[in-house]
Design an enzyme around this catalytic site. Structure first.
Site, PDB file in Angstrom:
ATOM      1  N   CYS A  75     -14.482 -16.356  -7.457  1.00 33.53           N
ATOM      2  CA  CYS A  75     -13.195 -16.611  -8.104  1.00 33.53           C
ATOM      3  C   CYS A  75     -13.015 -18.111  -8.328  1.00 33.53           C
ATOM      4  O   CYS A  75     -13.364 -18.912  -7.469  1.00 33.53           O
ATOM      5  CB  CYS A  75     -12.100 -16.065  -7.197  1.00 33.53           C
ATOM      6  SG  CYS A  75     -10.460 -16.547  -7.667  1.00 33.53           S
ATOM      7  N   CYS A  81      -6.589 -21.171  -3.394  1.00 34.77           N
ATOM      8  CA  CYS A  81      -5.762 -20.001  -3.104  1.00 34.77           C
ATOM      9  C   CYS A  81      -5.776 -19.708  -1.602  1.00 34.77           C
ATOM     10  O   CYS A  81      -6.783 -19.873  -0.941  1.00 34.77           O
ATOM     11  CB  CYS A  81      -6.308 -18.803  -3.870  1.00 34.77           C
ATOM     12  SG  CYS A  81      -5.423 -17.276  -3.567  1.00 34.77           S
ATOM     13  N   CYS A  84      -8.249 -15.483  -0.200  1.00 40.26           N
ATOM     14  CA  CYS A  84      -9.635 -15.276   0.230  1.00 40.26           C
ATOM     15  C   CYS A  84     -10.194 -16.522   0.888  1.00 40.26           C
ATOM     16  O   CYS A  84     -10.676 -17.418   0.208  1.00 40.26           O
ATOM     17  CB  CYS A  84     -10.507 -14.921  -0.966  1.00 40.26           C
ATOM     18  SG  CYS A  84     -10.038 -13.391  -1.763  1.00 40.26           S
ATOM     19  N   CYS A 163      -6.965 -11.725 -10.033  1.00 43.46           N
ATOM     20  CA  CYS A 163      -7.431 -11.731  -8.647  1.00 43.46           C
ATOM     21  C   CYS A 163      -8.532 -10.687  -8.458  1.00 43.46           C
ATOM     22  O   CYS A 163      -8.379  -9.532  -8.816  1.00 43.46           O
ATOM     23  CB  CYS A 163      -6.261 -11.435  -7.731  1.00 43.46           C
ATOM     24  SG  CYS A 163      -6.756 -11.273  -6.024  1.00 43.46           S
ATOM     25  N   GLU A 336       8.945   5.028  13.954  1.00 41.76           N
ATOM     26  CA  GLU A 336       8.837   3.978  12.934  1.00 41.76           C
ATOM     27  C   GLU A 336      10.202   3.320  12.728  1.00 41.76           C
ATOM     28  O   GLU A 336      11.226   3.989  12.741  1.00 41.76           O
ATOM     29  CB  GLU A 336       8.318   4.608  11.631  1.00 41.76           C
ATOM     30  CG  GLU A 336       8.510   3.810  10.372  1.00 41.76           C
ATOM     31  CD  GLU A 336       7.779   2.468  10.359  1.00 41.76           C
ATOM     32  OE1 GLU A 336       6.621   2.389  10.793  1.00 41.76           O
ATOM     33  OE2 GLU A 336       8.391   1.476   9.897  1.00 41.76           O
ATOM     34  N   ASP A 385      -0.274   1.482  16.396  1.00 42.49           N
ATOM     35  CA  ASP A 385      -0.790   0.715  15.254  1.00 42.49           C
ATOM     36  C   ASP A 385       0.258  -0.340  14.883  1.00 42.49           C
ATOM     37  O   ASP A 385       0.870  -0.266  13.830  1.00 42.49           O
ATOM     38  CB  ASP A 385      -1.060   1.682  14.089  1.00 42.49           C
ATOM     39  CG  ASP A 385      -1.679   0.983  12.882  1.00 42.49           C
ATOM     40  OD1 ASP A 385      -2.008  -0.207  12.970  1.00 42.49           O
ATOM     41  OD2 ASP A 385      -1.834   1.658  11.846  1.00 42.49           O
ATOM     42  N   CYS A 412      -4.404  -4.859  13.680  1.00 45.50           N
ATOM     43  CA  CYS A 412      -4.781  -5.757  12.590  1.00 45.50           C
ATOM     44  C   CYS A 412      -4.826  -7.199  13.076  1.00 45.50           C
ATOM     45  O   CYS A 412      -4.970  -8.118  12.288  1.00 45.50           O
ATOM     46  CB  CYS A 412      -3.803  -5.617  11.426  1.00 45.50           C
ATOM     47  SG  CYS A 412      -2.113  -5.991  11.909  1.00 45.50           S
TER      48      CYS A 412
HETATM   49  N1  SAH Z   1       0.218   3.570  11.172  1.00 39.43           N
HETATM   50  C1  SAH Z   1       0.727   3.287   9.872  1.00 39.43           C
HETATM   51  C2  SAH Z   1       1.530   1.989   9.783  1.00 39.43           C
HETATM   52  C3  SAH Z   1       0.988   0.785  10.478  1.00 39.43           C
HETATM   53  S1  SAH Z   1       1.750  -0.761  10.074  1.00 39.43           S
HETATM   54  C4  SAH Z   1      -0.388   3.283   8.850  1.00 39.43           C
HETATM   55  O1  SAH Z   1      -1.561   3.253   9.197  1.00 39.43           O
HETATM   56  O2  SAH Z   1      -0.086   3.334   7.659  1.00 39.43           O
HETATM   57  C5  SAH Z   1       2.924  -0.991  11.297  1.00 39.43           C
HETATM   58  C6  SAH Z   1       4.213  -0.239  11.105  1.00 39.43           C
HETATM   59  O3  SAH Z   1       5.055  -0.551  12.213  1.00 39.43           O
HETATM   60  C7  SAH Z   1       5.008  -0.622   9.858  1.00 39.43           C
HETATM   61  O4  SAH Z   1       5.333   0.561   9.164  1.00 39.43           O
HETATM   62  C8  SAH Z   1       6.293  -1.269  10.417  1.00 39.43           C
HETATM   63  O5  SAH Z   1       7.436  -0.985   9.642  1.00 39.43           O
HETATM   64  C9  SAH Z   1       6.397  -0.633  11.784  1.00 39.43           C
HETATM   65  N2  SAH Z   1       7.111  -1.369  12.851  1.00 39.43           N
HETATM   66  C10 SAH Z   1       7.210  -2.697  13.015  1.00 39.43           C
HETATM   67  N3  SAH Z   1       7.838  -2.981  14.182  1.00 39.43           N
HETATM   68  C11 SAH Z   1       8.135  -1.790  14.766  1.00 39.43           C
HETATM   69  C12 SAH Z   1       8.775  -1.418  15.998  1.00 39.43           C
HETATM   70  N4  SAH Z   1       9.215  -2.328  16.861  1.00 39.43           N
HETATM   71  N5  SAH Z   1       8.881  -0.107  16.281  1.00 39.43           N
HETATM   72  C13 SAH Z   1       8.419   0.839  15.411  1.00 39.43           C
HETATM   73  N6  SAH Z   1       7.825   0.544  14.250  1.00 39.43           N
HETATM   74  C14 SAH Z   1       7.667  -0.755  13.919  1.00 39.43           C
END
Ligand code: SAH
Length: 455
Positions: A75, A81, A84, A163, A336, A385, A412
């Site tokens: 790129c 940027c 990346c 991009c 969530e 997650d 992540c």
């Molecule tokens: N497991 C899902 C989302 C993961 S991202 C997937 O794979 O698609 C993390 C998520 O946590 C987001 O949707 C965000 O809105 C939520 N989140 C952030 N803080 C939080 C909290 N304290 N309690 C519950 N959910 C939360």
């Protein structure tokens, strides 16, 4: 160390790579310099641009010896940027770097040893993978309308209409919106003055369905020449919805709270495996659909369900993992924080005829303890997650108290993952298996799945 001054020039060997993707090298006197655009194996002439107490930042002036990991960035704005950070590194070496970082953090901070580390899941074609784009719109110094991405650690826009990690349709949307703005003299938002109309263009694309949703974030309630915009955008194949989001606050948070539908519907549909998902603009959805499927399959393998379990899926978003897992367990509960996402999750369960999944809205660290205390619910397996900041310690404490047989941690951010693994290890759990999945090719991001079992 006071001989290290700003603007002085050093020749250094780059020996390591930081978490941000900067090369790290030392001067003869042992002073560490972080140098963007360099890689381990490079020898470079570097100009010092900032000096801190124990380290400094340098700028690459001249490459004297090129690292074997180096390749030509594809790129044209790769250096400026902020997206990346690793385009100049061969893809296999990007993968090796990410894996090494995760291993080191899990050992050094997490204190874990003797875990099985399965080979990282890389991409076959590490380009054009993103199904979601958020382009800031602004004005260049010479007064032209520009769109692109923010330069690293700043809010100045690096112009980029093409991009290479975005899906092609998203580029097409951006060009169309820009064309409309130019034709009708629609103003771009200026962060400094708080004036101007269009702040961001967001796109979301269903990988398997080709459905496209556009969200225009505006500093106001409506747009002039809406009809013309709709006409232009609906000429793009797959266009399913155009949404206006109002954000009049002087903030760098992208989305505001008010949403109106300009055309079509406010959600798009996509599939992961055989499960169908509807996704609205405000909900989280994994950005790399090809890798998401590998990620979820890994999580399922690590969970190794028997079919009789009660599963909690914390931070469940639109219920992606919950619904993926529902067919393998007795009952799933998802938690969530974003109301829209919880609504999507419930609707997605119905859409797929899944009856053993229930969703709760709220903070995981509040909802879970409450359910344990009031309803005496339990868990055989917990999947978490969380976003980059990881799990609240009170949540980890509650999980430990519930004593599930397994915890599947999808992360992540390996730094907070390692911190949370440390806590779990100190409270009766053992890190058994780890596998990284590269969801963010060309960037420093990495996704990791861990299987953590009760001792
Ligand atoms: N497991 C899902 C989302 C993961 S991202 C997937 O794979 O698609 C993390 C998520 O946590 C987001 O949707 C965000 O809105 C939520 N989140 C952030 N803080 C939080 C909290 N304290 N309690 C519950 N959910 C939360």
């Amino acid at each position: 160390m006071n001989e290290i001054r700003k603007n002085s020039i050093f020749t250094i060997d780059i020996t390591d790579l930081s978490e941000q993707g900067d090369g790290i090298g030392h001067t003869d006197s042992g002073f560490a310099l972080f140098v963007k655009d360099t890689l381990p194996g490079d020898r470079a002439e570097v100009k010092v641009i900032a000096v801190k107490k124990n380290y400094g930042f340098g700028r690459l002036e001249k490459l004297l010896i090129s690292s074997p990991s180096r390749c030509e960035a594809r790129c044209s704005v790769a250096r400026s940027c902020g997206g990346c950070r690793l385009q100049h590194m061969r893809y296999e070496d990007q993968l090796a770097f990410k894996e090494k970082r995760v291993r080191e953090l899990l050992t050094r901070i997490g204190g874990a040893q003797d875990f099985e580390f399965l080979p990282i899941l890389g991409m076959e074609e590490p380009w054009h993978y993103r199904n979601k784009a958020q382009y800031p719109i602004g004005v260049s110094r010479d007064g032209r309308l520009i769109a692109g991405f923010y330069a690293a650690r700043t809010h100045s826009i690096v112009e980029n209409d093409d991009c290479l990690i975005q899906m092609p349709a998203s580029v097409q949307v951006l060009k169309t919106v820009k064309g409309w703005m130019e034709k009708y003299h629609i103003t771009a938002y200026d962060e400094k003055t708080g004036r101007g109309l269009v702040r961001h263009v967001l796109t979301r694309i269903g990988y398997h369905t080709g459905e496209i949703m556009v969200c225009l974030v505006i500093n106001g309630k409506k747009i002039p020449h809406a009809q013309a915009l709709t006409e232009a955008l609906t000429r793009i194949d797959g266009m399913k919805g155009i949404v206006l989001n109002t954000n009049t606050r002087r903030t760098n948070v992208i989305l505001g709270n008010r949403e109106t539908l300009l055309w079509g519907k406010s959600r798009i549909t996509d599939f992961i495996g055989s499960i169908r998902y509807e996704i609205s603009a405000a909900s989280f959805y994994q950005v790399n659909p090809v890798q998401t499927e590998k990620l979820y399959r890994t999580a399922m393998e690590f969970a190794d369900f028997r079919g009789t379990e009660t599963l909690w899926d914390l931070y469940c978003g639109i219920g992606t993992i919950s619904l993926f897992a529902a067919q393998h367990v007795r009952q799933v509960y998802g938690v969530e924080i974003v109301p829209q996402a919880v609504e999507d999750a419930r609707c997605n369960a119905k859409l797929n005829g899944i009856e053993n999944a229930a969703f709760f809205e709220g903070r995981a660290e509040e909802v879970l303890p409450e359910k344990v205390e009031k309803e005496h619910i339990q868990a055989d397996v917990i999947i978490v997650d969380p976003p980059r900041k990881g799990c609240a310690q009170s949540l980890l404490a509650c999980m430990v108290q519930m004593a599930p047989e397994k915890i599947i941690y999808v992360s992540c951010n390996p730094a907070t993952l390692a911190r949370d693994v440390k806590y779990l290890r100190e409270n009766g759990y053992r890190l058994e298996k780890v596998r990284c999945c590269d969801m963010f090719a060309q960037t420093v991001g990495i996704e990791t799945v861990c299987r953590i079992v009760r001792e």
